[in-house]
Design a protein around this motif. Structure first.
Motif, PDB file in Angstrom:
ATOM      1  N   SER A  29       1.087  -1.384  -0.005  1.00 18.62           N
ATOM      2  CA  SER A  29       0.008   0.228  -0.049  1.00 18.62           C
ATOM      3  C   SER A  29       1.085   1.536  -0.336  1.00 18.62           C
ATOM      4  CB  SER A  29      -1.331  -0.054   1.394  1.00 18.62           C
ATOM      5  OG  SER A  29      -0.016   0.098   2.647  1.00 18.62           O
ATOM      6  N   ARG A  30       0.596   2.342   0.033  1.00 19.12           N
ATOM      7  CA  ARG A  30       1.010   3.979  -0.386  1.00 19.12           C
ATOM      8  C   ARG A  30       0.426   4.574   0.802  1.00 19.12           C
ATOM      9  NH1 ARG A  30       3.023   7.187  -5.805  1.00 19.12           N
ATOM     10  NH2 ARG A  30       4.166   8.408  -4.914  1.00 19.12           N
ATOM     11  N   ALA A  31       0.870   5.389   1.362  1.00 16.21           N
ATOM     12  CA  ALA A  31       0.507   7.267   1.850  1.00 16.21           C
ATOM     13  C   ALA A  31       1.047   8.039   2.339  1.00 16.21           C
ATOM     14  CB  ALA A  31       0.671   6.516   3.580  1.00 16.21           C
ATOM     15  N   ILE A  32       1.385   8.980   1.595  1.00 16.61           N
ATOM     16  CA  ILE A  32       1.189  10.297   1.205  1.00 16.61           C
ATOM     17  C   ILE A  32       0.486  11.446   2.358  1.00 16.61           C
ATOM     18  CG2 ILE A  32       1.191  12.147  -0.573  1.00 16.61           C
ATOM     19  CD1 ILE A  32       0.822   9.632  -2.242  1.00 16.61           C
ATOM     20  N   ARG A  68       4.619   1.652   1.304  1.00 14.20           N
ATOM     21  CA  ARG A  68       5.882   3.271   0.722  1.00 14.20           C
ATOM     22  C   ARG A  68       4.995   3.966   1.798  1.00 14.20           C
ATOM     23  NH1 ARG A  68       9.278   4.953  -2.836  1.00 14.20           N
ATOM     24  NH2 ARG A  68       9.151   6.630  -3.360  1.00 14.20           N
ATOM     25  N   VAL A  69       5.906   5.211   2.609  1.00 15.67           N
ATOM     26  CA  VAL A  69       4.985   6.215   2.832  1.00 15.67           C
ATOM     27  C   VAL A  69       5.834   7.059   2.580  1.00 15.67           C
ATOM     28  CG1 VAL A  69       4.822   7.499   5.450  1.00 15.67           C
ATOM     29  CG2 VAL A  69       3.997   5.011   5.048  1.00 15.67           C
ATOM     30  N   GLU A  70       5.111   8.309   2.413  1.00 17.90           N
ATOM     31  CA  GLU A  70       5.617   9.984   1.882  1.00 17.90           C
ATOM     32  C   GLU A  70       5.365  10.606   3.080  1.00 17.90           C
ATOM     33  OE1 GLU A  70       5.743  10.395  -2.482  1.00 17.90           O
ATOM     34  OE2 GLU A  70       5.507   8.131  -2.530  1.00 17.90           O
ATOM     35  N   LEU A  71       6.352  11.013   4.021  1.00 19.20           N
ATOM     36  CA  LEU A  71       6.160  12.235   4.832  1.00 19.20           C
ATOM     37  C   LEU A  71       6.107  13.308   4.721  1.00 19.20           C
ATOM     38  CD1 LEU A  71       4.425  12.220   7.780  1.00 19.20           C
ATOM     39  CD2 LEU A  71       6.414  12.027   8.672  1.00 19.20           C
ATOM     40  N   PHE A  72       5.332  14.406   4.400  1.00 18.01           N
ATOM     41  CA  PHE A  72       5.383  16.114   4.338  1.00 18.01           C
ATOM     42  C   PHE A  72       5.033  16.794   5.591  1.00 18.01           C
ATOM     43  CE2 PHE A  72       5.199  13.555   0.395  1.00 18.01           C
ATOM     44  CZ  PHE A  72       6.212  13.916  -0.444  1.00 18.01           C
ATOM     45  N   GLY A  73       3.696  16.384   6.224  1.00 14.36           N
ATOM     46  CA  GLY A  73       3.188  16.466   7.010  1.00 14.36           C
ATOM     47  C   GLY A  73       4.321  16.163   8.728  1.00 14.36           C
ATOM     48  N   ASP A  94      10.303  14.146   4.256  1.00 18.12           N
ATOM     49  CA  ASP A  94      10.489  15.363   3.667  1.00 18.12           C
ATOM     50  C   ASP A  94      10.984  15.791   4.748  1.00 18.12           C
ATOM     51  OD1 ASP A  94      10.007  17.249   1.146  1.00 18.12           O
ATOM     52  OD2 ASP A  94       9.805  18.477   2.806  1.00 18.12           O
ATOM     53  N   ALA A  95      12.340  17.227   4.169  1.00 15.40           N
ATOM     54  CA  ALA A  95      13.254  18.082   5.016  1.00 15.40           C
ATOM     55  C   ALA A  95      11.911  18.851   5.610  1.00 15.40           C
ATOM     56  CB  ALA A  95      14.507  18.333   4.344  1.00 15.40           C
ATOM     57  N   CYS A  96      10.997  19.079   5.164  1.00 12.92           N
ATOM     58  CA  CYS A  96      10.819  19.693   6.005  1.00 12.92           C
ATOM     59  C   CYS A  96       9.111  19.154   6.738  1.00 12.92           C
ATOM     60  CB  CYS A  96       9.404  21.003   5.282  1.00 12.92           C
ATOM     61  SG  CYS A  96      10.373  21.776   4.057  1.00 12.92           S
ATOM     62  N   ALA A  97       8.655  17.762   7.031  1.00  6.52           N
ATOM     63  CA  ALA A  97       7.984  17.294   8.192  1.00  6.52           C
ATOM     64  C   ALA A  97       8.192  17.328   9.317  1.00  6.52           C
ATOM     65  CB  ALA A  97       8.312  15.848   7.474  1.00  6.52           C
ATOM     66  N   HIS A  98       7.841  16.759  10.232  1.00  5.06           N
ATOM     67  CA  HIS A  98       8.299  17.429  11.206  1.00  5.06           C
ATOM     68  C   HIS A  98       8.211  15.577  12.318  1.00  5.06           C
ATOM     69  CE1 HIS A  98       8.388  21.480  11.810  1.00  5.06           C
ATOM     70  NE2 HIS A  98       6.747  21.174  10.519  1.00  5.06           N
ATOM     71  N   VAL A  99       8.930  15.077  12.574  1.00  7.90           N
ATOM     72  CA  VAL A  99       8.776  13.759  13.474  1.00  7.90           C
ATOM     73  C   VAL A  99       9.087  13.750  14.833  1.00  7.90           C
ATOM     74  CG1 VAL A  99       8.970  11.295  13.257  1.00  7.90           C
ATOM     75  CG2 VAL A  99       8.572  12.444  11.241  1.00  7.90           C
ATOM     76  N   ARG A 100       8.520  13.182  15.872  1.00 12.06           N
ATOM     77  CA  ARG A 100       9.114  13.447  17.560  1.00 12.06           C
ATOM     78  C   ARG A 100      10.323  11.879  17.072  1.00 12.06           C
ATOM     79  NH1 ARG A 100       5.477  15.032  22.107  1.00 12.06           N
ATOM     80  NH2 ARG A 100       4.621  16.332  20.876  1.00 12.06           N
TER      81      ARG A 100
END
Length: 101
Positions: free
Chosen positions: A52-55, A70-75, A92-98
């Motif tokens: 599956s794919r999550a954007i 496949r996960v693409e994280l921009f948020g 993504d470089a602008c994504a926020h991940v704890r």
């Protein structure tokens, strides 16, 4: 692809291609072979099954568990965990991940 602008009570299983602009009030599971484009919020965790794919442009308040999709994280997400060698996660470089496991 189906666009959803409503609030959905979770846990919720995604079994079709959707673009979510609303909210899932609990955890969500993206079944194998389907695609999710998130502009809204998932209040719990998100499990992404193999194939599956999550954007993610919106927010996952819990962790994202990538079980071979496949996960693409921009948020934003609380954390990302790849639990399979087949998992592909792009942050993504602008994504926020704890946290990231």
């Amino acid at each position: 692809m189906k666009a959803i602008h409503d609030s959905i009570i979770g846990p919720f299983t995604i079994e079709e291609d959707i673009a979510l602009y609303g909210t899932i009030t609990g955890a969500a599971t993206l079944r194998s072979g389907f695609r999710l484009i998130l502009h809204g919020t998932i209040a719990g965790s998100l499990t992404v099954e193999r194939g599956s794919r999550a954007i993610i442009h919106g927010t996952v308040a819990g962790r994202i568990f990538n079980d071979g999709g496949r996960v693409e994280l921009f948020g934003m997400a609380d954390g990302v965990a790849n639990s399979s060698a087949d998992a592909v996660t792009v942050i993504d470089a602008c994504a926020h991940v704890r946290g990231r496991a």
